[in-house]
Design an enzyme around this catalytic site. Structure first.
Site, PDB file in Angstrom:
ATOM      1  N   LEU A 137       0.802  -1.216   0.000  1.00  0.00           N
ATOM      2  CA  LEU A 137       0.000   0.000   0.000  1.00  0.00           C
ATOM      3  C   LEU A 137       0.839   1.273   0.000  1.00  0.00           C
ATOM      4  O   LEU A 137       0.313   2.375   0.165  1.00  0.00           O
ATOM      5  CB  LEU A 137      -0.968  -0.031   1.189  1.00  0.00           C
ATOM      6  CG  LEU A 137      -1.820  -1.311   1.244  1.00  0.00           C
ATOM      7  CD1 LEU A 137      -2.718  -1.301   2.458  1.00  0.00           C
ATOM      8  CD2 LEU A 137      -2.639  -1.500  -0.020  1.00  0.00           C
ATOM      9  N   CYS A 138       2.144   1.135  -0.206  1.00  0.00           N
ATOM     10  CA  CYS A 138       3.033   2.298  -0.292  1.00  0.00           C
ATOM     11  C   CYS A 138       2.824   3.052  -1.599  1.00  0.00           C
ATOM     12  O   CYS A 138       2.676   2.440  -2.651  1.00  0.00           O
ATOM     13  CB  CYS A 138       4.491   1.830  -0.263  1.00  0.00           C
ATOM     14  SG  CYS A 138       5.265   1.978   1.335  1.00  0.00           S
ATOM     15  N   MET A 195       8.909   4.292   5.237  1.00  0.00           N
ATOM     16  CA  MET A 195       9.030   2.921   4.734  1.00  0.00           C
ATOM     17  C   MET A 195      10.283   2.752   3.883  1.00  0.00           C
ATOM     18  O   MET A 195      10.938   1.708   3.923  1.00  0.00           O
ATOM     19  CB  MET A 195       7.787   2.529   3.918  1.00  0.00           C
ATOM     20  CG  MET A 195       6.502   2.460   4.717  1.00  0.00           C
ATOM     21  SD  MET A 195       6.638   1.572   6.291  1.00  0.00           S
ATOM     22  CE  MET A 195       7.139  -0.060   5.714  1.00  0.00           C
ATOM     23  N   ASP A 213      23.644 -12.362   3.929  1.00  0.00           N
ATOM     24  CA  ASP A 213      23.906 -13.215   2.767  1.00  0.00           C
ATOM     25  C   ASP A 213      25.397 -13.442   2.559  1.00  0.00           C
ATOM     26  O   ASP A 213      25.835 -14.564   2.292  1.00  0.00           O
ATOM     27  CB  ASP A 213      23.300 -12.568   1.516  1.00  0.00           C
ATOM     28  CG  ASP A 213      23.505 -13.415   0.278  1.00  0.00           C
ATOM     29  OD1 ASP A 213      23.282 -14.630   0.350  1.00  0.00           O
ATOM     30  OD2 ASP A 213      23.878 -12.860  -0.773  1.00  0.00           O
TER      31      ASP A 213
END
EC number: 4.6.1.17
Lengths: 161, 161, 161, 161, 161, 161
Positions: free
Chosen positions: A75-76, A113, A128
C-alpha cells in the site's frame, strides 16, 4: 486507537488518497543492526582493502532497496526520492554492525518505509555475504529514529528507559 | 573464519559458482517479530472480519517478497521456489506479532535468504499499515531457525541460554 | 543468412521454443570498455581505500544487471544463472577501463545476453558515477568473446586483423 | 578533478541529495551503434513488411529500458519521464545500425543515464535477435550527444578531430 | 467444490507446495479480444507499413508480460518459460481484435496464468495505443482455451452452446 | 480517425511528449468482471472468516498491479499515484464477481491504464486462486467507466442500448 487508514469502512485495504496533501519536503531516518560472532565482525572490519568489502556491497543493496519500496510494500505510494544515504557502524560491544538510512523526498507522503526498507535490505545483504560461516546472525532493533515534514511534523523516537 | 565465498582472491564480489552443485531439495525456516503497543496488537487481532486484515495483507507481501529476493540481494542466485508459507502468531506477553516463513526449492543452492526476505517484507508491511498510530514499532529477532538440504545438510538454530 | 529465429513465418516476433533442447551446462564471456579522460581514470584507480570505490559499485550493478536480462530484452528466456563474475582492468594506453563478465547456467539456452547485459550495466554505472566531471566518456567494443555449451558448441571471437 | 559527488567524505557511495535543486525541464540525447556483417544489416533493412521487424522490437525495448534506469543503475534517482523517442539509422558505410535516444523530464536532476540506458537496451536487443547468425556483432560509440536544462545548462559533445 | 488449494486449513494464503510434483512438459493456450470502433480496427489493420504497428508493439508487451506473471500474481510460482507465442486476428464481424497466447515450460506446475497474463497485457497495450481516439474499447472473453501436461492432463474448453 | 499519437510520422512507436502539459489532478474508474460457476462464486462469498479470502488477495494484487503499469505497458509514462481503491461486487445473476478500480494522480497525463491494469491483475488473481476447481472462468467487460482531469476533461462511458 480508532482506525487504520489503510482500510476503508468495510475493512478493504486501499492505497490511501493523498491527492489533497501538498507536496512538501520530507525525510526519515531509520536504523537497525545485525548481531554476529566476533570473528565475523572482525572479518567485516578488515574488508575494503582488497579483501572483500561486505559493507560496500550492502550499502549499494540498501540504496537500491529504498527505490524498490513501493514494489514490495503493497500500500506504499510510489515516490521520487531525492536523497538516500546509508551508514554502517561496527559495534564491538554488542558484536554487531549497526546500519542507519536517511531518505528524503519532496512529495505528499513520507519516506519512513523507504528508510526502513533500505535498512532491511542492507542488513539482509550482510547476512547473505557472511552466512556461509555464521548462519546464526540475527537482525534486530530495526526501527524509525526520526521523521520530519508532513502534517504530523517532526517525530523523534523517545529514549527508552 | 578463513574466507567469504562471495569474494574472489582479489576481494571482488561475485555470484558464487554453483554450476557443479547438484540440484536437490532444500528448505529454510526463518522468523522474526515486530513489537508494538498493546492497543496496536489488539487492533491487529480484531482484523479479518470486515475490519481490515493487516496480517492477510502482510502475508501476501511476504510471499511476493520471497519471489523478489534475487532482485534485492545482489549476490543471490535466482531460484524457482516450490513452496512459500507464512504464519503469524500474536505474542501478547511481548506485545508483538511473530512471523515465520517456510520456503522450499529444488535447486543447487539454498533458500535461507528467501525465507528471511519474506519475513522482513511481511513485518515491514505490518509496520506500514499500523504506523499512523504507532510509529515506534520495532522489528527484532529476524533470524534463520532451520535449514535442510544441500552439502551442509541440516542446521538448526541452537537454543539460546 | 536465411532466417531470424525470433520471427515466425509471418514475421511475428516470438520467444523461440526451446522446449526440445536439453538442459546443459553453458557459459559466455563478454567484454567492453569505457574511454575517459586520463584524470578520470586516475581517480577511479585511486578508489577503494576510503575514497570511493567506483568499480566496486559498478561490479554489483553488473551482477544485478545480469539477473535482469530477461526483464530487459524482450525475447530472452528467463534463466537461473549459476555464476556471474565481473572483472575490470584499467587500460592506461587507451585511457579506458575494460570490463569483462563471465556468466554460466545449466539451461536449454545460452547466456550470451546475460554476459553482455552485465557488461553494459557495469559500464553505464561507471559513466553515472563519473559523469559530473567527464560527460564525454564513451562506451565501446562491447562484444561477445567466447561461449561454450549448447548445440552450436564452442565459439571464440576471431582475432581481428 | 577534485571529487566524485556519488561518494561522501569517507568514500561511501550515496544517492546524491537533490532536494534543494528546483524541478526544471531537462533533456538528453544519446547515441550508439552496433556493427554487423553486411548480410545482417541487409536482413534488418528488409524487415517490417511481414518479415520480422528487428528495429521495431528494439525500439520498444529501448523505451522500456529508459523506464528501468533507476532499477539498474544503483545511484540514479527515480524520475517521471515525460518523453522517450528512439531512432535507428542504417549506416551502410560502417555496416552498422546507429541508435539515438532522446529523453526528457521535468525534475531536479537530468536524464543522461535514461538516454544512454535506452540506447544500450535497444542495441542489445538487436544483438539478441540477430545473434544466431552473426555472433560477432559489436556495440560501440555509446555516448552522450547533448543535454540541456539544470544548473550545468546546455552541453554538446565536442566534434572529434 | 471442497477446497481452494491456495489456502491452508486456517484460511491463510500460501504458495502451494509443488516440491513433490515432477518437472514435466506443460503448455497452455489462452485467448481474449478487444472490441473497438470499426474505424479503430481499420486503423490497426493498416499498421505495419510505416504507419505504426500497434499489434507489433502489443505482441512484445504480451511476451514480456508472460515473463512478469510471478511478479504480478501473488501465489504464482516463478517459472522458466521455454516458449511464448502471441497471435492476433482481426475480427471484422465483431469489430474486434482477438489475441491468443501459447506458453510452454518444463516445470512442476502449469503455465495457464502466464498465457492469460500475456493476453491481458497485449490487449491492454492495444487499448493504450488507441485510447486517444476510442476510449470505449472493451476487453472480453479472456479465458483459457486449452492446457496440457501435469497431473490433470489435457483440458480443452468445452464448446459453448 | 486521423492519427495515433503513439507513433511519429514514420510510424515509429514513441512515448508521447507530455513535457508541455501541466501537472493536474486526474482520475479514472475502470471495471471488469469474471464469470464462474455458481459453486465458485459461493465459495468466494464465504471467504474471509478463516476460510480463505480470495478477494482480499486479489485486491492487494490489483493495487500492486496499478503500480506496475508503466513496467508492463510499453509506452505508458511512469506516474506517482496518489490513490488506488479496488472494490468487488458479487453478481449472482451473472454468476460473476465484478471488480472496479479507482486511481488518481497529479500528473501531466491520465491514469486510465493504471485503473484498467489494476482490474486485470485483480481478476487474473481470482482466476489463479480458483482455477484448480473451475478452469473455465472468463474475464469480460473490462473497460473504462469514467475519467476526469486533463485537456480532454471528463469522460463517461455512454450507456449501452
Amino acid at each position: 486507537m480508532d482506525d487504520l487508514t489503510h482500510f476503508d469502512d468495510q475493512g478493504a485495504a486501499r492505497m490511501v488518497d493523498v491527492g489533497d496533501k501538498p507536496s512538501t519536503r520530507r525525510g526519515a531516518l531509520a536504523e537497525g543492526r545485525i548481531r554476529m560472532r566476533p570473528a565475523t565482525l572482525e572479518r567485516i572490519r578488515q574488508g575494503g582493502a582488497g579483501k572483500g568489502d561486505v559493507l560496500g556491497v550492502a550499502r549499494i543493496a540498501g540504496i537500491m532497496g529504498a527505490k524498490r519500496t513501493a514494489d514490495l510494500i503493497p500500500l506504499c505510494h510510489p515516490l521520487a526520492l531525492s536523497r538516500v544515504e546509508i551508514a554502517f557502524t561496527p559495534d564491538a560491544e554488542n558484536s554487531a554492525v549497526t546500519c542507519s538510512a536517511r531518505v528524503e523526498t519532496t512529495a505528499p507522503t513520507g519516506v519512513e518505509m523507504e528508510a526502513l526498507c533500505a535498512v532491511q535490505v542492507a542488513l539482509l545483504t550482510i547476512y547473505d555475504m557472511c552466512k556461509a560461516s555464521d548462519r546464526g546472525m540475527t537482525i534486530e532493533q530495526v526501527r524509525l529514529v526520526e521523521k520530519h515534514g508532513g502534517r504530523s511534523g517532526h517525530w523523534q523516537r523517545p529514549v527508552e528507559a
